[in-house]
Structures are given as C-alpha cells and as structure tokens.
Enzyme design. Structure first.
Site, PDB file in Angstrom:
ATOM      1  N   ASP A 206       0.825  -1.254   0.041  1.00 46.13           N
ATOM      2  CA  ASP A 206       0.020  -0.078   0.134  1.00 46.13           C
ATOM      3  C   ASP A 206       0.820   1.117  -0.099  1.00 46.13           C
ATOM      4  O   ASP A 206       1.526   1.324   0.993  1.00 46.13           O
ATOM      5  CB  ASP A 206      -0.831   0.033   1.319  1.00 46.13           C
TER       6      ASP A 206
ATOM      7  N   TYR B  65       2.882   9.995  -0.177  1.00 44.83           N
ATOM      8  CA  TYR B  65       3.952   9.346   0.857  1.00 44.83           C
ATOM      9  C   TYR B  65       5.262   9.468   0.088  1.00 44.83           C
ATOM     10  O   TYR B  65       6.361   9.321   0.961  1.00 44.83           O
ATOM     11  CB  TYR B  65       3.792   7.794   0.971  1.00 44.83           C
TER      12      TYR B  65
ATOM     13  N   LYS C 269      -2.499   5.904  -4.582  1.00 46.77           N
ATOM     14  CA  LYS C 269      -3.635   6.806  -4.361  1.00 46.77           C
ATOM     15  C   LYS C 269      -3.448   8.091  -4.889  1.00 46.77           C
ATOM     16  O   LYS C 269      -2.346   8.590  -5.070  1.00 46.77           O
ATOM     17  CB  LYS C 269      -3.683   7.106  -2.717  1.00 46.77           C
TER      18      LYS C 269
ATOM     19  N   HIS D 229      -7.483   9.360  -2.531  1.00 44.45           N
ATOM     20  CA  HIS D 229      -7.011   9.358  -1.246  1.00 44.45           C
ATOM     21  C   HIS D 229      -7.927   9.863  -0.152  1.00 44.45           C
ATOM     22  O   HIS D 229      -8.014   9.430   1.018  1.00 44.45           O
ATOM     23  CB  HIS D 229      -5.701  10.052  -1.174  1.00 44.45           C
TER      24      HIS D 229
HETATM   25  N1  LIG Z   1      -5.592   6.124   3.125  1.00 45.74           N
HETATM   26  C1  LIG Z   1      -5.179   6.867   4.048  1.00 45.74           C
HETATM   27  O1  LIG Z   1      -5.680   8.139   4.446  1.00 45.74           O
HETATM   28  C2  LIG Z   1      -4.117   6.278   5.067  1.00 45.74           C
HETATM   29  C3  LIG Z   1      -3.670   6.845   6.604  1.00 45.74           C
HETATM   30  C4  LIG Z   1      -2.841   6.381   7.183  1.00 45.74           C
HETATM   31  C5  LIG Z   1      -2.070   5.196   6.894  1.00 45.74           C
HETATM   32  N2  LIG Z   1      -2.547   4.657   5.541  1.00 45.74           N
HETATM   33  C6  LIG Z   1      -1.876   3.410   5.351  1.00 45.74           C
HETATM   34  O2  LIG Z   1      -1.789   2.355   6.445  1.00 45.74           O
HETATM   35  C7  LIG Z   1      -0.610   2.024   6.540  1.00 45.74           C
HETATM   36  C8  LIG Z   1      -0.546   1.721   8.272  1.00 45.74           C
HETATM   37  O3  LIG Z   1      -0.757   2.800   9.051  1.00 45.74           O
HETATM   38  P1  LIG Z   1       0.203   3.543   9.798  1.00 45.74           P
HETATM   39  O4  LIG Z   1       1.442   3.666   9.124  1.00 45.74           O
HETATM   40  O5  LIG Z   1      -0.707   5.059  10.198  1.00 45.74           O
HETATM   41  O6  LIG Z   1       0.209   3.053  11.296  1.00 45.74           O
HETATM   42  P2  LIG Z   1       0.083   1.438  11.810  1.00 45.74           P
HETATM   43  O7  LIG Z   1       0.259   0.609  11.108  1.00 45.74           O
HETATM   44  O8  LIG Z   1      -1.469   1.632  12.569  1.00 45.74           O
HETATM   45  O9  LIG Z   1       1.108   1.631  13.238  1.00 45.74           O
HETATM   46  C9  LIG Z   1       2.632   1.491  12.714  1.00 45.74           C
HETATM   47  C10 LIG Z   1       2.954   1.272  14.081  1.00 45.74           C
HETATM   48  O10 LIG Z   1       2.498  -0.030  14.871  1.00 45.74           O
HETATM   49  C11 LIG Z   1       3.481  -0.616  15.367  1.00 45.74           C
HETATM   50  N3  LIG Z   1       3.623  -1.963  15.158  1.00 45.74           N
HETATM   51  C12 LIG Z   1       3.420  -2.439  13.886  1.00 45.74           C
HETATM   52  N4  LIG Z   1       3.517  -3.932  13.841  1.00 45.74           N
HETATM   53  C13 LIG Z   1       3.706  -4.337  15.075  1.00 45.74           C
HETATM   54  C14 LIG Z   1       3.713  -5.423  15.917  1.00 45.74           C
HETATM   55  N5  LIG Z   1       3.850  -6.609  15.268  1.00 45.74           N
HETATM   56  N6  LIG Z   1       3.946  -5.352  16.997  1.00 45.74           N
HETATM   57  C15 LIG Z   1       3.917  -4.137  17.902  1.00 45.74           C
HETATM   58  N7  LIG Z   1       4.019  -2.946  17.089  1.00 45.74           N
HETATM   59  C16 LIG Z   1       3.872  -2.772  15.815  1.00 45.74           C
HETATM   60  C17 LIG Z   1       4.776   0.202  14.856  1.00 45.74           C
HETATM   61  O11 LIG Z   1       5.246   0.714  16.190  1.00 45.74           O
HETATM   62  P3  LIG Z   1       6.961   0.913  16.873  1.00 45.74           P
HETATM   63  O12 LIG Z   1       7.620   1.626  15.776  1.00 45.74           O
HETATM   64  O13 LIG Z   1       6.756   1.516  18.153  1.00 45.74           O
HETATM   65  O14 LIG Z   1       7.396  -0.457  16.996  1.00 45.74           O
HETATM   66  C18 LIG Z   1       4.608   0.997  13.948  1.00 45.74           C
HETATM   67  O15 LIG Z   1       5.451   2.057  13.813  1.00 45.74           O
HETATM   68  C19 LIG Z   1       0.212   3.330   6.257  1.00 45.74           C
HETATM   69  O16 LIG Z   1       1.474   3.024   6.224  1.00 45.74           O
HETATM   70  C20 LIG Z   1      -0.449   3.525   4.812  1.00 45.74           C
HETATM   71  O17 LIG Z   1      -0.186   2.779   3.985  1.00 45.74           O
HETATM   72  C21 LIG Z   1      -3.413   5.108   4.821  1.00 45.74           C
END
Ligand SMILES: NC(=O)c1ccc[n+]([C@@H]2O[C@H](COP(=O)([O-])OP(=O)(O)OC[C@H]3O[C@@H](n4cnc5c(N)ncnc54)[C@H](OP(=O)(O)O)[C@@H]3O)[C@@H](O)[C@H]2O)c1
Length: 318
Positions: A47, A52, A81, A114
């Site tokens: 994704d 990004y 996106k 997006h």
């Molecule tokens: N469409 C949209 O508007 C939108 C918005 C936001 C995100 N996204 C997409 O969704 C993806 C994920 O969301 P996000 O990046 O916001 O955050 P997320 O996946 O909710 O959180 C990332 C954090 O979760 C922790 N984590 C991940 N795997 C883990 C595990 N197995 N054990 C413990 N902690 C874990 C890590 O923290 P630590 O660093 O503390 O280990 C990491 O920094 C994005 O990268 C993007 O591709 C889309």
C-alpha cells in the site's frame, strides 16, 4: 516464500491479499530494503500513495524482485492513491501516469481516491501538494469528488488499473458516489483499529459488496502523529496477552486477527523485520465470539488520524 496469505474477492472478481504492507514513512534505501524483505517473507500486497513520496522506492523494490524471478507481476497487488490536489478531471490521468512511472509498472491493481476532499492544484512536486492561505489554512478546491471518480473510471476502461476505490469516505459520500458511478468502488480504505473500529461503516460497505481496508490498524502505536493511545495500550494489555498466549500469538497478532474477523483487510506498517514476520503470521487461528467481545471493549470512538487540518473543507468526512 515463508507465508501464504489468503485473498478475498472484490465484486469485480479481482482478488486482494488479506494483509498488506503499509508504507507510509518507508522511504529511501532503507525503504527499498524493507519492501524487498517483506516480499521475501511473503507480502504480496503493498500500500503506497503519491503523497507518501515513496512510489519510486516501492517500484525499485518490486522491479528488483521481478528481475530476480522471485515473484511474477500477477502475484503482486499494488495499491496507490490519487492525491487530493489532483481531483480535477484534467489532472487525474496525468497524476496517475506519474504514479505509474514512479512505480515503473504497466498497471496498478488498485487506485484509490486518497480522500473525498479536493485541494487547490499547485503542481506535482512534494512542496506543491498542500498549499496554505495567509491564515495558515489548507487551500481547498471545489471539485466534486463524483467528477474525480468519473475520470478514475476511465483509467479502468483504458486497462491501466484493475480496480478503483476510495479512502476516508463516510457512508453518505459513498451513497452519493454510487448514485453517479458506472464502476463501484472495490474498497473503502478507512481508519480501523481496536480503539476506533467503525463497525457501522464496515457493515454499510459489506451490504454494498464494497470491501473495507483498515489503515492505521495499530492506531499508529507510539507515533507522535497519533491522536489516540488506545490501540497502543491494547498492544501491551495483559488480558489481550493472555488471550494471545492461548494461540501462541502476540498482542499485535491478536489485533490484526480481530480486524480480519470483523471484516477488514489490514495494512499495518511494521517498524522492523520482527514485526513484519509477526504481522503476516495470523492465518492459523481465529478469535471466538467471547474473544472478539473482549477486543470490542477497547473502542472509545476516538480516531488516531482525525485529519483535523482539513476540518474546514466542505467534504470533510468525519
Ligand atoms: N488512506 C489513508 O488516508 C491512510 C492513512 C494512514 C495510513 N494509511 C496506510 O496504512 C498504513 C498503516 O498505518 P500507519 O502507518 O498509520 O500506522 P499503523 O500500522 O497503525 O502503526 C504503525 C506502528 O505500529 C507498530 N507496529 C506494527 N507492527 C507491530 C507489531 N507486530 N508489534 C508491535 N507494534 C507494531 C509500530 O510501532 P513501533 O515503531 O513502536 O514498533 C509501527 O510504527 C500506512 O503505512 C499507509 O500505507 C492510509
């Protein structure tokens, strides 16, 4: 390949792997390395987004793995996106081709709008993607997202995109889109984590045969850009740890299994190889109704990603 991930079918017959690799903040040489590592481990769904600034890094990693013969293009599922400032129909095709060029691909599997909120167009460079007025507010555009959608449909007809979808849409915005569209969105990518599950919106989408992709499934645990600590707390919660121990799983694995069990396709962003391995190793157990109910208790209705800087926008969805 270490892990095989089940796939779910969109209404149009295309299939998406049930877990994806989130790549927000995954950039540069380290990003390329991480994405290649993820493909080695078994991730097939990646994704990314124009916003990004890492499409070229995703493209590099994918190209390397294709050239190695490790995977075939048809085994990969690449999502990107359309950024908010490209909502005008005349910008949609151009912006899409920039993404395709960045990714160095012939087609993408899923192209998402997006956000429903159009922004003023200034250009394609990173510093031009969001502009601010003299009082520091984001400058909006008045493009109707239905017109943006119609331009995205043309990309499907041209064979450049397998499926199109939306992100951050609420149910009335989805209904309005459906009333004018000839192609239904394959997915609505929304925030979904134990602290903020959005079950009514998941149900609304399910009835329309629109899948839900769960972004920020870990609630951006421990990151300064998270507005809610609830999911971070779930990752250390002792009751969840006990539940996980029953299956030999960590709290994070319980969280992802829960999100799948409530009907979503999570795209977590791992910070290291250990998290990457954990996040894909969730397909050999399922939560019971009681265990799901335990997880339900964490929902406090507070978003980790409220997109507050767009709150003055006519189409602010929250
Ligand atoms: N469409 C949209 O508007 C939108 C918005 C936001 C995100 N996204 C997409 O969704 C993806 C994920 O969301 P996000 O990046 O916001 O955050 P997320 O996946 O909710 O959180 C990332 C954090 O979760 C922790 N984590 C991940 N795997 C883990 C595990 N197995 N054990 C413990 N902690 C874990 C890590 O923290 P630590 O660093 O503390 O280990 C990491 O920094 C994005 O990268 C993007 O591709 C889309």
């Amino acid at each position: 390949m270490w892990a095989t991930v089940p796939r779910v079918k969109f209404f149009n017959g295309h299939e998406i792997p049930l877990i994806g690799l989130g790549t927000y903040l995954t950039k540069g040489t380290a990003g390329v390395k991480a994405i290649k590592q993820a493909i080695d481990i078994g991730y097939r769904h990646i994704d990314t987004a124009y916003r990004y600034g890492n499409e070229q890094d995703v493209g590099r990693a994918v190209r390397d793995k294709l050239e190695e013969g490790f995977v075939k293009r048809e085994d990969l599922f690449i999502t990107t996106k359309l950024w908010n400032s490209f909502h005008s129909p005349e910008h949609v095709e151009k912006a899409f081709h920039r993404s395709l060029e960045n990714l160095n691909l012939n087609y993408v599997d899923l192209y998402l709008m997006h956000m429903p909120m159009g922004l003023a167009f200034r250009g394609y460079e990173e510093q031009e993607l969001i502009s601010y007025d003299s009082s520091g507010r984001v400058v909006c555009s008045d493009v109707d997202f239905c017109d943006t959608w119609k331009a995205m449909e043309q990309l499907v007809y041209a064979g450049k995109v397998r499926s199109i979808g939306v992100s951050n849409f609420n149910s009335s915005q989805l209904s309005r889109l459906l009333s004018v569209s000839s192609i239904k969105p394959a997915t609505n990518q929304i925030e979904c984590n134990p602290g903020f599950t959005q079950k009514p919106l998941i149900e609304f989408c399910r009835k329309l045969d629109i899948t839900v992709t769960a972004f920020s499934p870990m609630g951006r645990a421990n990151r300064s850009d998270s507005s809610s600590q609830v999911t971070a707390n779930v990752l250390t919660d002792p009751e969840v740890a006990t539940l996980g121990a029953k299956y030999g799983k960590s709290n994070a694995q319980v969280v992802l299994r829960y999100l799948i069990d409530i009907g979503t396709i999570p795209v977590p962003k791992p910070s290291n190889r250990c998290e990457m391995l954990e996040n894909i190793d969730i397909f050999d157990f399922r939560l019971t109704a009681e265990e799901k109910a335990l997880m339900d208790r964490f929902d406090n209705g507070k978003r980790a990603v409220p997109l507050k800087y767009y709150s003055h926008h006519r189409d602010y969805p929250f």
